[in-house]
Scaffold this active site. Sequence first.
Site, PDB file in Angstrom:
ATOM      1  CE  LYS A   1      11.784  -2.412  -7.255  1.00 33.63           C
ATOM      2  NZ  LYS A   1      12.470  -3.565  -7.855  1.00 33.63           N
TER       3      LYS A   1
ATOM      4  CE  LYS B   1      13.791 -10.832 -11.298  1.00 35.47           C
ATOM      5  NZ  LYS B   1      14.578 -10.666 -10.100  1.00 35.47           N
TER       6      LYS B   1
ATOM      7  CD  GLU C   1      17.129 -12.959  -9.150  1.00 33.53           C
ATOM      8  OE1 GLU C   1      16.589 -13.453  -8.154  1.00 33.53           O
ATOM      9  OE2 GLU C   1      16.780 -11.865  -9.629  1.00 33.53           O
TER      10      GLU C   1
ATOM     11  CB  CYS D   1      -0.882   0.037   1.233  1.00 41.10           C
ATOM     12  SG  CYS D   1      -1.947  -1.383   1.383  1.00 41.10           S
TER      13      CYS D   1
ATOM     14  CG  HIS E   1      19.475 -36.520  -5.428  1.00 40.63           C
ATOM     15  ND1 HIS E   1      19.911 -37.782  -5.085  1.00 40.63           N
ATOM     16  CD2 HIS E   1      20.595 -35.801  -5.668  1.00 40.63           C
ATOM     17  CE1 HIS E   1      21.237 -37.812  -5.099  1.00 40.63           C
ATOM     18  NE2 HIS E   1      21.681 -36.627  -5.456  1.00 40.63           N
TER      19      HIS E   1
ATOM     20  CG  ASN F   1       1.597   0.254   4.101  1.00 37.70           C
ATOM     21  OD1 ASN F   1       1.326  -0.948   4.013  1.00 37.70           O
ATOM     22  ND2 ASN F   1       2.784   0.747   3.784  1.00 37.70           N
ATOM     23  N   GLY F   2      -0.406  -1.616   6.294  1.00 43.89           N
ATOM     24  CA  GLY F   2      -0.029  -2.511   7.383  1.00 43.89           C
ATOM     25  C   GLY F   2      -1.165  -3.470   7.667  1.00 43.89           C
TER      26      GLY F   2
ATOM     27  NE  ARG G   1       4.872   1.857  -0.913  1.00 43.67           N
ATOM     28  CZ  ARG G   1       5.900   1.996  -0.085  1.00 43.67           C
ATOM     29  NH1 ARG G   1       6.924   2.731  -0.433  1.00 43.67           N
ATOM     30  NH2 ARG G   1       5.883   1.433   1.089  1.00 43.67           N
TER      31      ARG G   1
ATOM     32  CD  GLU H   1      10.110 -11.245  -9.959  1.00 42.77           C
ATOM     33  OE1 GLU H   1       9.566 -10.849  -8.936  1.00 42.77           O
ATOM     34  OE2 GLU H   1      11.334 -11.140 -10.143  1.00 42.77           O
TER      35      GLU H   1
ATOM     36  CD1 TRP I   1      -0.055  -5.671  -3.719  1.00 38.46           C
ATOM     37  CD2 TRP I   1      -0.193  -6.611  -1.690  1.00 38.46           C
ATOM     38  NE1 TRP I   1       0.411  -6.956  -3.822  1.00 38.46           N
ATOM     39  CE2 TRP I   1       0.341  -7.561  -2.595  1.00 38.46           C
ATOM     40  CE3 TRP I   1      -0.357  -6.992  -0.360  1.00 38.46           C
ATOM     41  CZ2 TRP I   1       0.697  -8.844  -2.224  1.00 38.46           C
ATOM     42  CZ3 TRP I   1      -0.010  -8.277   0.016  1.00 38.46           C
ATOM     43  CH2 TRP I   1       0.516  -9.182  -0.911  1.00 38.46           C
TER      44      TRP I   1
END
Length: 587
Positions: free
Chosen positions: A582, A464, A460, A2, A483, A100-101, A29, A467, A76
């Site tokens: 973000k 990428k 990584e 948020c 395995h 926000n929270g 964000r 996402e 968000w």
Amino acid sequence: MCGIIGIIGKDNENVVAKIIKGLEKLEYRGYDSAGVAVVSDGNLSRLRAAGKLKNLIAKIEENGLSGSVGIGHTRWATHGKATENNAHPMMTKNVALVHNGIIENYRELKFELQKDGYTFSTETDTEVAAVFLQRELDRGCSPRDAFKNMLAAVEGSYAFAAIFSMLPETIMVAKNKSPLVVGFGKNMCIGSDASAISSECKEVVYLDDGDYAEVTREGVLFFDKSFNQIEKKRTPVSEDLIDSGKGTYEHFMLKEIMEQPNAIRKTILHNRIGEDILNGVSRILILACGTSYHAGLVARYWFEKFLKIPTNVEIASEYRYRSPIIEDNTLVIAITQSGETIDTLEALEYVRKHSNAKVAAIANVKNSAISRAADTVFYTEAGVEVGVASTKAFTAQLVVLAAIAFCRNEFFLQKLQNVPALCEEALALYEEIKPLAEKIKNAHSAMYLGRDVLYPIALEGALKLKEISYIHAEGFAAGEMKHGPIALIDDSVPVICLCPHNELFEKMESNIAVSMARGKNIIIFTDEIGAALLPNEAVKIVLPNINAEFAPILYSIPLQLLAYQTALIRGEDVDKPRNLAKSVTVE
Ligand code: F6R
């Protein structure tokens, strides 16, 4: 996550357009609905919309909204779906509030307020704060006392901003664990970060946990958690926080990938790290999340091999919940792009509570919460990273970690200087990489394989791809394939292998052979010698030769380009992938 903004216009200026501009700056964000509330002539009004900001802007154009004091929010979703009804600001008869929270005791508070006859119309945790304020006002409290009582009652994380119909020139704010700044300019502002208000304000105050402030046209009164009035230090807004737009690029992500050689150069220049960082250190503990965690995994190889210091790398969101033991003489390194990630911040709080360990942070955002929480901070000089998928901040993190790993090793520090030019060569492979995206775009799943320092880069690369393209992807230590994961390989699964000609080349070569015997979509990133030795049935992309230790920096680049191109041709929103934020400010 948020984003909050609030503006008090100087000469009764209508601030709605400026609030929208601030919300645009907070878009990076991550959010899924937005809203604005203003107070004008003692009346509160608000407009909200689900989805992108353009939906809110259309509503404002259609219905009109004006006022010289207002607050805005990008939400968000946590508690309650991303609908207009759940969007902030929450509004009662006399209060509009953004948050926000997460209010952890919202159930008890709601029950208490319902018993007092108050009703609720959203599925959010936030609404209890607005309704609580209203109840306190109805009981005869002043807005200040109502706000104080509300803060005393809520548990959890919050950045709050509230406006009151009876106090039309004030925004009340408070912070606990979620970020909030107060900005000083022609107009007084508040915001989730300094970048959101950087066009209005040249100086900000970063609120600390427990702080509460009353912002008016004339200035600000700050209070600590015991409601004692306090002075707070103003900090100039760093130029680095101001993003310079996409330039000629279609997306921030591509621009940021291309900026890497310069970001790395600048980061090397600003991070000549002295050996004293390791004085008395017999263990290193790295705390981070997501991409930053992957940077930490690379560093573990370097720290143990070259510094001979036992190193643990921990996912910050898990760390404090398993009662870990922090040995004496541990150097803790928190790695973070945003400097706001609550999981990392909370993990550091655990460290502070349970040890006397020295805490260093590697952060990209100057003056961010994590950089302020550390004893020492090393900044990655990557500049503002807007694309949600981290690229240049990641390679810059690797550079700072290399500067620590090789602080006693002039040979490697010299070699590090060559990395930016090699990255330029890797970026020049973009045209060659583009067609590979065609081979991946319809896959339901992709595998990334690497060994040693390139294993974290396989993780990584997979992160990428998933996402931004929403294709399921996993990174594996190539030796682990047999395995279990090898069961996943068939002709439809692209297997992306990182295989420069290094000490483990032969081992990696056999892992590739095993994959090729079971699948037909094999892509290999290698170097000249490797390419000559590896089978021609696979697609090979030849990267410049690089010292094996710095291969993680170089090999990240083609994987970023591959993920970018795949998402692009699938038509995805590359810079703002669905569901992602973000800046991750809730646990
Ligand atoms: C992925 C990505 C995230 C972040 C993670 C930690 O591209 O950006 O995985 O790395 O959310 O964020 P910071 O580094 O800001 O602490």
